[in-house]
Motif scaffolding. Structure first.
Motif, short mmCIF file in Angstrom:
data_model
loop_
_atom_site.label_atom_id
_atom_site.label_comp_id
_atom_site.label_asym_id
_atom_site.label_seq_id
_atom_site.Cartn_x
_atom_site.Cartn_y
_atom_site.Cartn_z
N SER A 174 -29.37 -2.98 -40.88
CA SER A 174 -29.45 -4.65 -41.60
C SER A 174 -28.95 -4.83 -40.12
O SER A 174 -28.23 -4.89 -39.89
CB SER A 174 -29.29 -4.48 -43.01
OG SER A 174 -29.08 -5.90 -43.37
N THR A 175 -29.41 -6.59 -40.75
CA THR A 175 -28.83 -6.81 -39.57
C THR A 175 -27.92 -8.11 -39.87
O THR A 175 -27.64 -8.63 -39.67
CB THR A 175 -29.93 -7.45 -38.49
OG1 THR A 175 -30.97 -8.23 -39.48
CG2 THR A 175 -31.00 -6.74 -37.77
N LEU A 179 -24.55 -6.93 -48.79
CA LEU A 179 -23.99 -7.13 -49.93
C LEU A 179 -24.98 -6.63 -50.66
O LEU A 179 -23.78 -5.64 -51.12
CB LEU A 179 -23.82 -8.00 -50.38
CG LEU A 179 -22.87 -8.47 -51.48
CD1 LEU A 179 -20.95 -8.00 -51.11
CD2 LEU A 179 -21.97 -9.97 -51.67
N ALA A 180 -25.76 -6.45 -51.05
CA ALA A 180 -26.76 -6.14 -52.12
C ALA A 180 -27.09 -4.42 -52.22
O ALA A 180 -26.72 -3.70 -52.74
CB ALA A 180 -27.68 -6.97 -52.12
N LEU A 181 -27.03 -4.28 -50.82
CA LEU A 181 -27.20 -2.58 -50.42
C LEU A 181 -25.88 -1.58 -50.34
O LEU A 181 -25.79 -1.58 -51.34
CB LEU A 181 -27.37 -2.87 -48.54
CG LEU A 181 -28.53 -3.02 -48.16
CD1 LEU A 181 -28.98 -2.55 -46.91
CD2 LEU A 181 -30.16 -2.13 -48.90
N ARG A 223 -19.02 0.01 -38.87
CA ARG A 223 -20.37 -0.37 -40.03
C ARG A 223 -20.46 1.40 -40.39
O ARG A 223 -20.47 1.35 -42.21
CB ARG A 223 -21.55 -0.96 -39.32
CG ARG A 223 -22.64 -1.02 -40.70
CD ARG A 223 -23.64 -1.08 -40.11
NE ARG A 223 -23.75 -3.05 -40.45
CZ ARG A 223 -24.78 -4.03 -39.37
NH1 ARG A 223 -25.92 -3.05 -40.75
NH2 ARG A 223 -24.56 -4.73 -40.18
N MET A 224 -20.63 2.21 -40.02
CA MET A 224 -20.44 3.54 -40.46
C MET A 224 -19.72 3.65 -41.37
O MET A 224 -19.07 4.77 -42.23
CB MET A 224 -20.41 4.53 -39.84
CG MET A 224 -21.99 4.19 -38.60
SD MET A 224 -22.26 5.78 -37.33
CE MET A 224 -23.59 5.34 -36.59
N LEU A 225 -18.19 3.45 -40.92
CA LEU A 225 -17.12 3.62 -41.27
C LEU A 225 -16.92 3.21 -42.92
O LEU A 225 -16.20 3.59 -44.31
CB LEU A 225 -15.46 3.88 -41.12
CG LEU A 225 -15.23 4.51 -39.71
CD1 LEU A 225 -14.58 4.34 -39.06
CD2 LEU A 225 -15.72 6.14 -40.24
N SER A 226 -17.59 1.32 -43.15
CA SER A 226 -17.41 0.98 -43.79
C SER A 226 -18.48 1.05 -44.77
O SER A 226 -17.93 1.10 -46.36
CB SER A 226 -18.27 -0.39 -43.96
OG SER A 226 -19.42 -0.34 -43.63
#
Length: 499
Positions: A174-175, A179-181, A223-226
């Protein structure tokens, strides 16, 4: 936008046709016992019926609560004008449709040069092919793909695992902040873990390994860790949410962990593998699984995008880690290895590139496939109906006798559950062990309030009864594979309950 809507609708119709074909074939094979008659497979139908009747008061579940499965089954039962076997057949189709939806999420968004819908249908078709290579009627076999058609053997967990992998991909690709994901991923992880702790072993553990490894070697570490934090947070919430259900959890599953038995576990699974490969269809399924695993490794090496790499890695890391973990923990249950069947098909949607062929050939191919699916599904519906409506004179005999008696009897787990499900009042058959102690396992404990019974039902699976010497049946009712030991006015007291 309109073309995308048409494409997605066509995908769901194709998935429905595939689900009907696969369900019709499996229901017409020896695996039909697991779909319609197996003692374990009936828990969701029994629990859903209790929910609809308003009698679900004090159930003794295993470590699995079957919450999504029971909710869906109760909804189908309330909406469809079918008997219980008809609802079980409809549930088989719906389980495969749900799996398609999860695969479609894992395939990623449509874009230039991509055909995620087509590859999702192909992936479901390949999974269905694996399911129809399952020929054993035993629950203790490595015929794993067909377990998705049952209501009990973790169908909702399978969907949740694939969906979680897909949501991780969508989040990484996602760019926007997505939040929904994030909410969706956390919710799926929490609900799946609440219902079945195996989600942590099947999804959370492998994805943790994958995401941590990628965060070290590639960009996008934050992003990966979040996304990993959200996944693990959802799992933690799921475990905490199990606390209010502790009274219903008769076995936490801790007793299944016996690492000292890892050698026996290897022998057990090796024996099951040998049995599967001994049949021609089983060998075909084994070769197909190996081919998918090889494709997954190849996709992992050639992946150019992080989302593609996550899917490709999950396709082979997940089954490998689950198999190693099952052996290391000394388990002896084939159903724990289901990722070996469903995870490798994700290799097909890791990079769902568009087929390169002339437009005319493409249209002809799509038309031919559509016709095949239409014809196949049309032919499969009668097969599925026939399997669901197959007469069972022995069951009918036992059911009618118990209904007419107006009395309460008992039977052992593998014997009593099928007649119990089909009775007008399921409480008329109490689940006991061979010593007439209450067996509170996947059943409503309130049944044991009967205190005593006046007949016993048995079949070839019944362990030899240990009854008081004075207990002699007045008559033995022959119902084919069932025998009813009728003690008339004599009552047999029930012993203390155990699980």
């Amino acid at each position: 936008m309109q073309r995308a809507w048409v494409r997605e609708t066509a995908g769901w119709l194709g998935a429905l046709a595939t689900a009907l074909i696969v369900s019709g074939q499996v229901a017409s094979s020896a695996r039909a016992d697991l779909v319609f008659r197996d003692g374990d497979s009936l828990i969701v139908a029994m629990f859903a019926r209790a929910i609809l009747d308003g009698t679900a008061s004090d159930w003794a579940m295993s470590s699995v609560l079957f919450l999504p499965e029971s909710t869906v089954f109760a909804g189908l039962d309330a909406l469809l004008p079918f008997d219980v076997n008809g609802v079980l057949a409809a549930s088989s189709v719906l389980n495969l449709l749900a799996l398609y939806g999860a695969i479609r999420v894992a395939a990623g968004r449509a874009g230039d040069g991509m055909a995620p819908v087509a590859w999702s249908i192909i992936a479901l078709g390949v999974f269905g092919l694996l399911a129809v290579t399952d020929v054993s009627g035993s629950r203790d076999s490595l015929d794993l793909a067909s377990l998705q058609l049952t209501t009990t053997y973790y169908s909702a967990t399978v969907v949740a695992v694939v969906l979680s992998v897909g949501l991780v991909r969508r989040h990484l690709e996602s760019t926007r902040r997505g939040l929904a994901l994030r909410i969706a991923l956390g919710a799926v992880a929490a609900i799946a873990t609440l219902s079945n702790p195996l989600f942590a072993a099947w999804a959370a553990a492998p994805l943790t390994v994958i995401l941590v490894a990628l965060s070290i070697r590639r960009g996008g570490r934050t992003r990966m860790l979040s996304v990993l934090t959200i996944l693990l947070g959802g799992v933690a919430i799921g475990f905490l949410a199990r606390i209010p259900f502790s009274a219903w959890i008769a076995n936490t599953g801790a007793g299944y962990v016996q690492p000292e038995l890892w050698m026996q576990s290897i022998g057990y699974y090796a024996h099951l593998l040998g049995e599967r490969l001994a049949s021609p269809l089983g060998a075909i399924g084994g070769v197909l699984t190996l081919a998918l695993l090889a494709l997954a490794v190849l996709r992992s090496i050639r992946a150019t995008h992080t989302g593609e790499l996550v899917i490709a890695l999950a396709a082979w890391v997940m089954p490998v880690l689950v198999a190693i973990g099952a052996i290391a923990l000394g388990t002896h249950a084939a159903r724990y290895l289901q990722p070996v069947a469903f995870a490798p098909v994700l290799a097909l949607v890791a990079c769902p590139r568009l087929f390169t062929m002339p437009r005319r050939v493409a249209r002809q191919t799509i038309g031919a496939v559509a016709v095949l699916l239409l014809v196949g599904s049309a032919l499969s519906i009668p097969r599925l109906i026939s399997a669901a409506e197959a007469p069972d004179a022995d069951l009918s005999c036992a059911r009618d006798w118990v209904n007419a008696s107006g009395r309460t009897g008992a039977g052992q787990f593998w014997t009593v559950r099928l007649p119990k499900l089909h009775l007008d009042d399921p409480a008329r058959l109490v689940q006991v062990d061979h010593m007439l102690n209450g067996y509170a396992w996947l059943v409503d404990r309130r049944d044991l309030d009967a205190g005593a019974v006046s007949f016993l039902i048995e079949d070839a699976q019944t362990v030899q009864w240990q009854l008081p010497e004075a207990a002699v049946p007045e008559q033995i009712v022959d119902c084919g594979r069932y025998r009813i030991l009728d003690f008339g006015a004599t009552t047999l007291p029930l012993g203390p309950a155990h699980s």
